[in-house]
Design an enzyme around this catalytic site. Structure first.
Site, mmCIF file in Angstrom:
data_model
loop_
_atom_site.group_PDB
_atom_site.id
_atom_site.type_symbol
_atom_site.label_atom_id
_atom_site.label_comp_id
_atom_site.label_asym_id
_atom_site.label_seq_id
_atom_site.Cartn_x
_atom_site.Cartn_y
_atom_site.Cartn_z
ATOM 1 N N CYS A 31 22.482 -60.826 138.474
ATOM 2 C CA CYS A 31 23.717 -61.049 139.208
ATOM 3 C C CYS A 31 23.453 -61.871 140.473
ATOM 4 C CB CYS A 31 24.411 -59.755 139.623
ATOM 5 S SG CYS A 31 24.807 -58.677 138.259
ATOM 6 N N ARG B 181 20.871 -66.285 137.528
ATOM 7 C CA ARG B 181 20.699 -64.843 137.750
ATOM 8 C C ARG B 181 21.555 -64.001 136.801
ATOM 9 N NH1 ARG B 181 18.368 -63.863 142.644
ATOM 10 N NH2 ARG B 181 19.178 -61.751 142.644
ATOM 11 N N TRP C 173 25.126 -60.343 135.356
ATOM 12 C CA TRP C 173 24.229 -60.011 134.245
ATOM 13 C C TRP C 173 24.475 -58.526 134.000
ATOM 14 C CZ3 TRP C 173 19.943 -56.801 133.304
ATOM 15 C CH2 TRP C 173 19.192 -57.120 132.164
ATOM 16 N N ASN D 202 25.234 -56.987 143.704
ATOM 17 C CA ASN D 202 24.051 -57.242 142.871
ATOM 18 C C ASN D 202 23.128 -56.041 143.042
ATOM 19 O OD1 ASN D 202 21.084 -59.222 143.482
ATOM 20 N ND2 ASN D 202 21.689 -58.200 141.626
ATOM 21 N N GLY D 203 22.807 -55.400 141.930
ATOM 22 C CA GLY D 203 21.922 -54.229 141.991
ATOM 23 C C GLY D 203 22.457 -53.131 141.098
ATOM 24 N N GLU E 112 1.643 -66.105 126.382
ATOM 25 C CA GLU E 112 2.666 -66.871 127.092
ATOM 26 C C GLU E 112 3.394 -67.841 126.146
ATOM 27 O OE1 GLU E 112 4.289 -66.628 129.573
ATOM 28 O OE2 GLU E 112 5.031 -68.586 130.151
ATOM 29 N N LYS F 111 7.423 -67.822 125.377
ATOM 30 C CA LYS F 111 8.271 -69.013 125.592
ATOM 31 C C LYS F 111 9.103 -69.294 124.353
ATOM 32 C CE LYS F 111 8.278 -69.251 128.939
ATOM 33 N NZ LYS F 111 7.668 -68.686 130.069
ATOM 34 N N GLU G 63 11.849 -66.428 123.727
ATOM 35 C CA GLU G 63 12.939 -66.245 124.691
ATOM 36 C C GLU G 63 13.958 -67.374 124.671
ATOM 37 O OE1 GLU G 63 11.928 -66.068 128.882
ATOM 38 O OE2 GLU G 63 10.293 -67.470 128.596
ATOM 39 N N HIS H 74 -6.742 -55.925 111.611
ATOM 40 C CA HIS H 74 -6.553 -54.480 111.701
ATOM 41 C C HIS H 74 -5.107 -54.075 111.429
ATOM 42 C CE1 HIS H 74 -10.666 -53.944 112.942
ATOM 43 N NE2 HIS H 74 -10.505 -54.950 113.791
ATOM 44 N N LYS I 5 17.176 -64.868 135.481
ATOM 45 C CA LYS I 5 15.967 -65.367 136.129
ATOM 46 C C LYS I 5 15.324 -64.318 137.012
ATOM 47 C CE LYS I 5 13.126 -68.677 137.247
ATOM 48 N NZ LYS I 5 12.133 -68.981 136.202
HETATM 49 C C1 F6R Z 1 9.894 -65.604 131.221
HETATM 50 C C2 F6R Z 1 10.053 -65.192 132.604
HETATM 51 C C3 F6R Z 1 10.027 -63.736 132.893
HETATM 52 C C4 F6R Z 1 9.508 -63.481 134.322
HETATM 53 C C5 F6R Z 1 9.629 -61.995 134.678
HETATM 54 C C6 F6R Z 1 9.069 -61.708 136.058
HETATM 55 O O1 F6R Z 1 9.860 -66.989 131.091
HETATM 56 O O2 F6R Z 1 10.226 -65.987 133.479
HETATM 57 O O3 F6R Z 1 9.279 -63.033 131.954
HETATM 58 O O4 F6R Z 1 8.176 -63.887 134.396
HETATM 59 O O5 F6R Z 1 10.963 -61.607 134.617
HETATM 60 O O6 F6R Z 1 9.734 -62.452 137.027
HETATM 61 P P1 F6R Z 1 9.105 -62.698 138.442
HETATM 62 O O7 F6R Z 1 7.917 -63.585 138.259
HETATM 63 O O8 F6R Z 1 10.181 -63.333 139.243
HETATM 64 O O9 F6R Z 1 8.684 -61.360 138.977
#
Ligand code: F6R
Length: 608
Positions: free
Chosen positions: A2, A27, A74, A100-101, A481, A485, A488, A504, A603
């Site tokens: 949010c 967000r 969100w 937000n929260g 990673e 990517k 997601e 395994h 984000k």
């Molecule tokens: C995926 C991504 C998330 C963040 C995670 C932690 O591409 O960006 O997995 O890495 O939500 O976010 P931060 O780094 O802001 O604590």
């Protein structure tokens, strides 16, 4: 999670609120809404879906007001819907709130308020706030908000307006970010700096439980006991362009291409040829560094994946045992921490709720905390003992790329710094790694200058239901990673496995034609990895290999190979992740996915 905005000044509020929300859509983007004080009368427009829906609505309502608040959501409590969208109001719509929260005790508060006759219309936790403010209102909005927040448990950044005390915005934060923009005869609230940067570069970074009252006479900041707080203005030096797409189709692609610069900026002044490493935000003495007997690396998601590389690198260079954990697991497992523990919290946003809670827990138990973060003034940066800022610039795409790569750089520098102080590896090796680090920016630029080979693989991957990523050691860390990517942003199921672990159990899923992406950049275990690739090839997998130039042998085992420039194996993750980012990006584009705003994600994850 949010985003909130607010405006008070001489201009029309609505366009400023909408512009600010546009910058905060990363967000959350389930729904959005605004509330303005139109002739001292609260008017609300809100709806489910993207901000474009709200834009259409506000065009027809054409509010003239110069005071308002806004929200992009969100969803946590209650599905995305018009009624669950913010702003939320009390029954007679005289008080409007954006939040937000999460209000953790909202059920208790809701029952208490219902017993007093208050009626609720949404399923949200937020709706208790306007009712509580209404309950405590005795003629002054900030006093009512202060009283209400004393009853609230959980996290919040709030913007509140009321027609009963017009001409005012009251804002407060606890465990959710909030900045106050300071303009000429105008003021702003926002969850993040880019939302106000089109209007002003001067902001106040609020501390937890600080209250702000904005009127046409100016901004007053109070602590929770209503003592005035004198705060320094923080002047934002980075440019609004850094938060714009600049000709790229998506922020994610732009951010992938910004990686060479981000690497260079993060190394600047810290690694200088022929000089000892200097890290401005870390103030540890030699005795302290030598005294640590254990390092915890704590993070979430992509930041966690950078930590997997960090564990390997710190153990190898600084010779300290490192445990890595997800922040959400760490905080509930009663971890063993002493004053000899060093904790490294990694967080791009510096606001991730779980990482922040893990930091606080470790700090309470006596650990020394280093934060690696990309956001100056973020909660995590403020609460840590030492801070390493990654100079990646604002990262807008939900899928992290340039922040990840600079987290790797930060971890290399910290590991090397500890090794230099502790004398755990030879000076010649330290110098070799420093030289290697200084070459990385150019190497990443070289990879990005020719991505055609990796793009050809998109034609196959985009049709897949499942993709497997394999690697050993540092390659496994990068596989994690790469897999995240892809899943997601393209919604293709993918998993990452250590090469030797597949047999395994998971190898049962390998069948004719399945796509496997195998990383084989680590020379000391190259042959072992080749054996693991053979195991999946034998079972019909179609394998894309990622290897270092000068290893053509790989071509005998895999179907296609993408080469990265030659580099010391310990630094290879910085290169090998790039083709995986590109593959994920173009696969998502080919599938027609919303690359910068993947479904269900946000984000900045400021809820547990
Ligand atoms: C995926 C991504 C998330 C963040 C995670 C932690 O591409 O960006 O997995 O890495 O939500 O976010 P931060 O780094 O802001 O604590």
């Amino acid at each position: 999670m949010c985003g909130i905005v607010g405006y008070l000044g001489p201009k029309k509020a609505t366009p400023i609120l909408i512009e600010g929300l546009g910058k905060l859509e990363y967000r959350g983007y389930d729904s959005s809404g605004i509330a303005v004080l139109e002739n001292d009368d609260i008017k609300v427009e809100k709806c489910r879906g993207r901000l474009s829906n709200l834009k259409e609505r506000v065009q027809s309502s054409d509010f003239a007001s110069s005071i308002g608040i806004g929200h992009t959501r969100w969803a946590t409590h209650g599905e995305p819907s018009d009624v669950n969208s913010h702003p939320h109001c009390n029954e007679d719509e005289s008080i409007a709130v954006v939040h937000n929260g999460i209000i953790e005790n909202y059920i208790v508060l809701r029952e208490m308020l219902m017993a007093k006759g208050y009626k609720f219309v949404s399923e949200t936790d937020t709706e208790v706030i306007p009712h509580l403010v209404d309950y405590y209102f005795e003629g002054n909005l900030e006093d009512a908000v202060m009283k209400a927040t004393k009853k609230m448990e959980g996290s919040y950044a709030l913007g509140v307006i009321s027609e009963k005390d017009p001409g005012k915005i009251v804002a407060v934060r606890k465990d959710s970010p909030l900045v106050i923009g300071v303009g000429e005869n105008e003021s702003f609230i926002a969850s993040d700096i880019p939302a106000v940067l089109g209007q002003t570069r001067d902001v106040y970074l609020l501390e937890d439980k600080e209250f702000v009252v904005m009127t046409n006479d100016g901004i007053t900041i109070y602590d929770e006991n209503k003592n005035k707080v004198d705060k320094q203005i923080f002047h934002v030096t980075w440019d609004i362009d850094a938060a714009e797409k600049g000709g790229y189709e998506h922020f994610m692609l732009k951010e992938i291409y910004e990686q060479p610069k981000a690497i260079k900026d993060t190394l600047t002044s810290r690694i200088v040829k022929g000089e000892k490493i200097k890290i401005d935000g870390i103030h540890l003495t030699k005795e302290q560094i030598e005294g640590f007997d254990k390092v915890y690396i704590i993070a979430c998601g992509t930041a966690y994946h950078s930590g997997v590389v960090g564990k390997y690198v710190i153990e190898r260079l600084a010779k300290i045992p490192v445990e890595i954990d997800y922040a959400s697991e760490f905080r509930y497992r009663n971890p063993l921490i002493t004053d000899k523990t060093l904790m490294i919290c990694i967080s791009q946003s510096g606001e991730t709720a779980d990482t922040l809670a893990a930091l606080r827990l470790a700090k309470d138990k006596g650990a020394r905390i280093i934060a690696i973060t990309n956001v100056v003034g973020s909660s995590i940066s403020r609460e840590a003992d030492d801070v390493f800022y990654t100079w990646a610039g604002p990262e807008i795409a939900v899928a992290s790329t340039k922040a990840y790569i600079t987290m790797l750089i930060a971890l290399y520098i910290i590991a090397l710094y500890m090794a230099e102080v502790k004398n755990t590896i030879r000076e010649t090796e330290i110098n070799k790694i420093k030289d290697g680090l200084l070459d990385l920016s150019e190497g990443v630029a070289e990879i990005l200058s020719d991505i055609e080979k990796i793009k050809t693989f998109v034609d196959k991957v985009y049709k897949e239901k499942d993709v497997y990523y394999l690697g050993r050691g540092l390659d496994y860390a990068v596989a994690l990673e790469g897999s995240l990517k892809l899943k997601e942003i393209s919604y293709i199921h993918s998993e990452a496995y250590p090469g030797g672990e597949l047999k395994h159990g998971t190898i049962a899923l390998i069948e004719e034609g399945i796509t496997v992406i195998a990383l084989a950049t680590q020379e000391d275990i190259f042959d072992k990895m080749v054996s693991n690739i053979r195991e999946v090839k034998t079972r019909g997998a179609n394998v894309l290999g990622i290897a270092m130039e000068g290893h053509p042998d790989i071509e005998k085992t895999v179907d296609e190979t993408v080469y990265i420039p030659r580099v010391m194996p310990i630094l290879a993750p910085v290169y090998s992740v790039v083709p995986l980012q590109i593959l994920a990006y173009y696969t998502a584009v080919r599938k027609g996915c919303d690359v910068d705003k993947p479904r269900n994600l946000a984000k900045s994850v400021t809820v547990e």
